[in-house]
Design a protein around this motif. Structure first.
Motif, mmCIF file in Angstrom:
data_model
loop_
_atom_site.group_PDB
_atom_site.id
_atom_site.type_symbol
_atom_site.label_atom_id
_atom_site.label_comp_id
_atom_site.label_asym_id
_atom_site.label_seq_id
_atom_site.Cartn_x
_atom_site.Cartn_y
_atom_site.Cartn_z
ATOM 1 N N ASN A 71 55.692 -64.683 -10.133
ATOM 2 C CA ASN A 71 56.043 -63.393 -9.527
ATOM 3 C C ASN A 71 56.422 -63.546 -8.061
ATOM 4 O OD1 ASN A 71 55.639 -62.037 -11.897
ATOM 5 N ND2 ASN A 71 53.510 -61.502 -11.438
ATOM 6 N N LEU A 76 59.132 -60.829 -7.037
ATOM 7 C CA LEU A 76 58.613 -59.584 -7.600
ATOM 8 C C LEU A 76 57.338 -59.180 -6.864
ATOM 9 C CD1 LEU A 76 59.091 -60.461 -11.361
ATOM 10 C CD2 LEU A 76 60.259 -58.617 -10.143
ATOM 11 N N ASP A 77 56.796 -60.119 -6.149
ATOM 12 C CA ASP A 77 55.526 -59.891 -5.457
ATOM 13 C C ASP A 77 55.570 -60.709 -4.173
ATOM 14 O OD1 ASP A 77 53.055 -58.890 -5.031
ATOM 15 O OD2 ASP A 77 52.124 -59.726 -6.846
ATOM 16 N N GLU A 96 60.516 -53.950 0.445
ATOM 17 C CA GLU A 96 60.712 -53.850 -0.995
ATOM 18 C C GLU A 96 62.195 -53.802 -1.355
ATOM 19 O OE1 GLU A 96 59.522 -50.861 -4.345
ATOM 20 O OE2 GLU A 96 57.913 -51.022 -2.866
ATOM 21 N N ARG A 103 66.433 -60.327 -5.286
ATOM 22 C CA ARG A 103 66.293 -60.526 -6.734
ATOM 23 C C ARG A 103 67.634 -60.374 -7.412
ATOM 24 N NH1 ARG A 103 61.477 -57.286 -6.114
ATOM 25 N NH2 ARG A 103 62.614 -55.440 -6.783
ATOM 26 N N PHE A 111 62.665 -63.023 -19.681
ATOM 27 C CA PHE A 111 61.277 -62.676 -19.975
ATOM 28 C C PHE A 111 60.919 -63.027 -21.414
ATOM 29 C CE2 PHE A 111 62.890 -59.659 -16.844
ATOM 30 C CZ PHE A 111 61.946 -59.781 -15.834
ATOM 31 N N HIS A 115 62.998 -57.763 -22.573
ATOM 32 C CA HIS A 115 63.231 -56.623 -21.670
ATOM 33 C C HIS A 115 64.692 -56.208 -21.626
ATOM 34 C CE1 HIS A 115 59.277 -55.913 -20.293
ATOM 35 N NE2 HIS A 115 59.126 -57.062 -19.697
ATOM 36 N N LEU A 117 67.443 -53.158 -22.430
ATOM 37 C CA LEU A 117 67.413 -51.695 -22.568
ATOM 38 C C LEU A 117 67.845 -51.339 -23.988
ATOM 39 C CD1 LEU A 117 68.888 -50.550 -19.154
ATOM 40 C CD2 LEU A 117 66.503 -50.761 -19.851
ATOM 41 N N ARG B 317 58.479 -49.361 -18.127
ATOM 42 C CA ARG B 317 58.983 -50.722 -18.278
ATOM 43 C C ARG B 317 60.452 -50.820 -17.901
ATOM 44 N NH1 ARG B 317 57.568 -54.466 -22.926
ATOM 45 N NH2 ARG B 317 59.188 -53.266 -23.945
ATOM 46 N N GLU B 318 61.178 -49.777 -18.280
ATOM 47 C CA GLU B 318 62.603 -49.774 -17.929
ATOM 48 C C GLU B 318 62.773 -49.764 -16.409
ATOM 49 O OE1 GLU B 318 64.947 -46.463 -19.484
ATOM 50 O OE2 GLU B 318 66.195 -46.661 -17.696
ATOM 51 N N LEU B 321 62.023 -53.141 -15.097
ATOM 52 C CA LEU B 321 63.140 -54.054 -15.345
ATOM 53 C C LEU B 321 64.274 -53.812 -14.357
ATOM 54 C CD1 LEU B 321 64.579 -56.172 -17.150
ATOM 55 C CD2 LEU B 321 65.685 -54.208 -18.224
ATOM 56 N N GLN B 403 55.562 -50.700 -8.930
ATOM 57 C CA GLN B 403 55.755 -52.102 -8.609
ATOM 58 C C GLN B 403 56.359 -52.788 -9.824
ATOM 59 O OE1 GLN B 403 55.230 -53.630 -5.652
ATOM 60 N NE2 GLN B 403 54.866 -51.541 -4.913
ATOM 61 N N PRO B 404 57.413 -53.557 -9.634
ATOM 62 C CA PRO B 404 58.080 -54.153 -10.790
ATOM 63 C C PRO B 404 57.122 -55.003 -11.636
ATOM 64 C CG PRO B 404 58.989 -54.994 -8.711
ATOM 65 C CD PRO B 404 58.127 -53.841 -8.380
ATOM 66 N N VAL B 405 56.237 -55.743 -10.976
ATOM 67 C CA VAL B 405 55.323 -56.599 -11.735
ATOM 68 C C VAL B 405 54.449 -55.771 -12.659
ATOM 69 C CG1 VAL B 405 53.473 -58.258 -11.571
ATOM 70 C CG2 VAL B 405 55.280 -58.290 -9.865
ATOM 71 N N LEU B 408 56.525 -54.030 -15.470
ATOM 72 C CA LEU B 408 56.981 -54.883 -16.557
ATOM 73 C C LEU B 408 55.841 -55.244 -17.491
ATOM 74 C CD1 LEU B 408 59.407 -57.315 -14.733
ATOM 75 C CD2 LEU B 408 59.961 -55.764 -16.587
ATOM 76 N N ARG B 409 54.657 -55.313 -16.934
ATOM 77 C CA ARG B 409 53.512 -55.719 -17.739
ATOM 78 C C ARG B 409 53.091 -54.608 -18.704
ATOM 79 N NH1 ARG B 409 49.322 -57.231 -13.769
ATOM 80 N NH2 ARG B 409 50.805 -58.782 -13.070
#
Lengths: 247, 411
Positions: A71, A76-77, A96, A103, A111, A115, A117, B317-318, B321, B403-405, B408-409
């Motif tokens: 991440n 992402l983090d 952010e 990104r 993933f 993921h 759509l 989740r979307e 993503l 938060q994206p993390v 997504l989880r």
């Protein structure tokens, strides 16, 4: 592929050789989570350098911190401390929205659960990063089609994810990851949801991409998958346990 | 720009993808807007009607009265005090008639309610508004004749027992028969019909055709002349109106022997006073109704917010993503705002159309008039837009902050 293994005892990556900047240069990265009164050290002083064109597997059991590492490396983090240079740019202190841009430009994600759509066609899914990169519609379409062709799915461009097999879905995801020509392809257990034969196909595709010069970071707990990479970084308890080229 | 278009596209797909939910949400907004538009249109129509028909016709007419009943609504104490005022008499009327220089017409008026019966076949009509008048009322009031004639000075002078009847009275008492020359019984006396008024439109469900005009002298002869009368005065021109009012006041004060410091012991009422009162009343009604209807809109907004929260949760989740692929906060925010604003705006437009349709139907099938003002369309659109933004902002910002993390989880 020729990148030297950098065991932890080696000189700090901060003193990396001059020349083309490494794709990834992580220096003393730590990530601490606060869980109530408890502090969880998910990353503990991790330093890592990955050069352009390398194919590196990050391995470790679950809970080892490899997801956190992914991440952070995937922007992402952000780390709690340490520096993270991506293609010569320090990104650990970015906002952010700036991270979103990084990104978009520099990282392609693949993933475990694809993921995609669900309501969009394969083509639209592949186009998505270009949309956020503000690429014009006709060019988006052309590039997305080209990428689908590269992963062998040009005929499936107008299909929706539920009309595709698991392997096809993951190939769409890989096409999406590459469409913005990122510096780094980050694959998180890309075969985890696939049967072994389709998994093998995906790994062969990654091999091919590696051969074409893409820098790939593969996160997995599966030794057999990890073995495909040229170099393996083992993570345990938030630290790098070993970092060596595969034979 | 490309990202904005994408936001619009995503939003529309999200709405389209949840047809039932979107339809139900739309329905709430539609009902809210529909009721607002319908209420506003009808209120507007009433206002227009009052201004043009009720008050506008008598713009340079004022009325001398012993007591101003409107004061019950505006100033109760003044009303109670005025109950001690002396009667307005025929002599007052004659004095005004003789002494006023700025009056074009001066006519006395006394109303009472009574039952009329056709002598011919006994048909009857109850609670007819019987107006005892002089000969000058045709110059003051907007009363057209269907047939026959108005009252004349001779009718008044000779106390003739004659009637000019309203359209509804004629229809009820003499269906299919020419009313002219027919005899009508009023409390035992026989009156002859000499004229029939043209039909007047109804106001707020009131049939304004159940009335008859007869010589005030005849009314007095039959029912006594003890009660106070009113006197209607029409000024020579609108420019003379204020002066005419003063003139009448002076004449009356002299007649009643008032000293300069005494207050008037009579009332001079004008259409303007009536309008002022109407404005007071109608703005009160307006504010109340708008307040009540606004609650509907707030409810609609809360429903929108609820739906949007569900939508955000469903698509966590979307969102994750999209963020992972490079969507900035603002884009996610925009995407969800477009969704809520689209829901409210589409609902708003449909609501406006249906609201006007409803107002039109109300106007067509009920006594309530209606009017459509462009400003109500514009303000309705602005309001729904604002509701969409206001109630969409919180869910959208929640989505943008994901938060994206984490996102997504989420499964």
């Amino acid at each position: 592929m020729t990148a030297p293994a950098a065991p932890q005892t080696a000189p700090s990556p901060a003193a990396a050789p001059a020349g083309a900047p490494a794709v990834i240069r992580a220096i003393h990265l730590s990530k601490v989570y606060e869980l109530g009164a408890q502090q969880v050290r998910a990353l503990d002083d991790v330093s890592l350098e990955i050069g352009k064109g390398e194919y590196v597997a990050i391995m470790g059991p679950s809970g080892s911190g490899k997801s956190t590492l992914m991440n952070v490396l995937g922007c992402l983090d952000v780390p709690s401390s340490g520096e993270y240079w991506l293609r010569g740019q320090e990104v650990s202190k970015l906002s952010e929205d700036e991270l979103a841009e990084i990104r978009n430009r520099e990282i392609g994600f693949v993933f475990q659960t694809f993921h995609l759509l669900a309501r969009q066609t394969a083509l639209r899914n592949v186009e998505l990063p270009l949309v956020y990169g503000a690429v014009r519609a006709d060019e988006r379409r052309a590039r997305a089609l080209e990428l689908l062709r590269q992963v062998g799915l040009e005929k499936r461009a107008d299909h929706k994810p539920n009309e595709l097999s698991g392997g096809e879905r993951q190939r769409v995801a890989i096409a999406r990851a590459l469409v913005n020509r990122p510096a780094l392809l980050l694959a998180d257990e890309p075969t985890g949801n696939l049967d072994s034969r389709t998994g093998k196909e995906i790994l062969e595709l990654l091999d091919r991409l590696h051969g074409e010069g893409h820098t790939i970071l593969l996160v997995t707990h599966d030794p057999e998958v990890g073995r495909r990479a040229a170099r393996t970084v083992r993570v345990r308890d938030g630290r790098i346990e070993s970092d060596a080229p595969n034979r | 720009m490309i990202a904005l278009l994408e936001g619009v596209r995503i939003a529309l797909q999200a709405i389209w993808g949840q047809k039932l939910r979107s339809a139900l949400t739309l329905l709430c907004v539609i009902i809210a807007i529909l009721s607002i538009i319908a209420v506003v249109s009808v209120l507007d129509g009433m206002d227009l009607y009052v201004r043009e028909e009720v008050a506008g016709a008598g713009a340079n007419v004022f009325t001398l009265r012993r007591v101003d009943e409107l004061k019950v609504l505006t100033d109760l104490q003044v009303f109670l005090d005025s109950l001690g005022n002396p009667r307005i008499t025929l002599a007052d009327w004659k004095a005004l008639r003789a002494e006023m220089t700025l009056a074009e017409f001066v006519d006395p008026l006394r109303s009472r309610s009574g039952d009329l019966q056709a002598v011919r076949d006994g048909r009857s009509i109850r609670n007819v508004d019987l107006q005892g008048r002089g000969a000058e009322y045709p110059g003051i009031e907007d009363l057209d004749l269907e047939r026959g004639r108005h009252l004349t000075q001779a009718d008044i002078d000779q106390r003739r027992e004659v009637l000019v009847i309203g359209a509804q009275v004629a229809e009820t008492l003499f269906p299919g028969v020419d009313p002219l020359g027919q005899k009508v019984r009023l409390s035992g006396r026989h009156y002859e019909v000499v004229g029939v008024f043209a039909r007047r439109s109804n106001v707020l469900g009131q049939d304004r055709n159940i009335f008859a005009i007869l010589p005030l002298s005849a009314l007095f002869a039959q029912f006594g002349s003890f009660r106070s009368i009113s006197v209607q005065v029409k000024a020579k021109s609108l420019g003379d109106f204020a002066a005419a009012l003063d003139e009448a006041r002076t004449i009356m004060r002299v007649r009643h022997g008032l000293r300069p410091q005494d207050p008037d012991d009579f009332n001079l009422t004008t259409a303007e006073q009536f309008l002022t009162l109407w404005e007071k009343i109608s703005s009160g009604i307006f504010a109340t109704l708008i307040g009540v209807v606004s609650i509907t809109l707030v409810v609609g907004g809360i429903i929108i917010m609820n739906v949007m929260l569900v939508s955000v949760t469903e698509r966590t989740r979307e969102v994750g993503l999209r963020k992972a692929l490079g969507a900035r906060r603002g884009m996610i925010l925009f995407q969800f705002l477009v969704e809520s604003v689209t829901l409210t705006s589409v609902g708003g437009v449909v609501g406006i159309v249906l609201g006007f349709a409803a107002a039109f139907l109300i106007g067509a099938f009920s006594p309530l008039p209606y009017s459509v003002k462009p400003w109500s369309i514009v303000s309705a659109l602005v309001i729904v837009f604002a509701v969409g933004v206001f109630f969409g902002l919180y869910p959208a910002s929640r989505a943008a902050r994901l938060q994206p993390v984490e996102a997504l989880r989420r499964e």
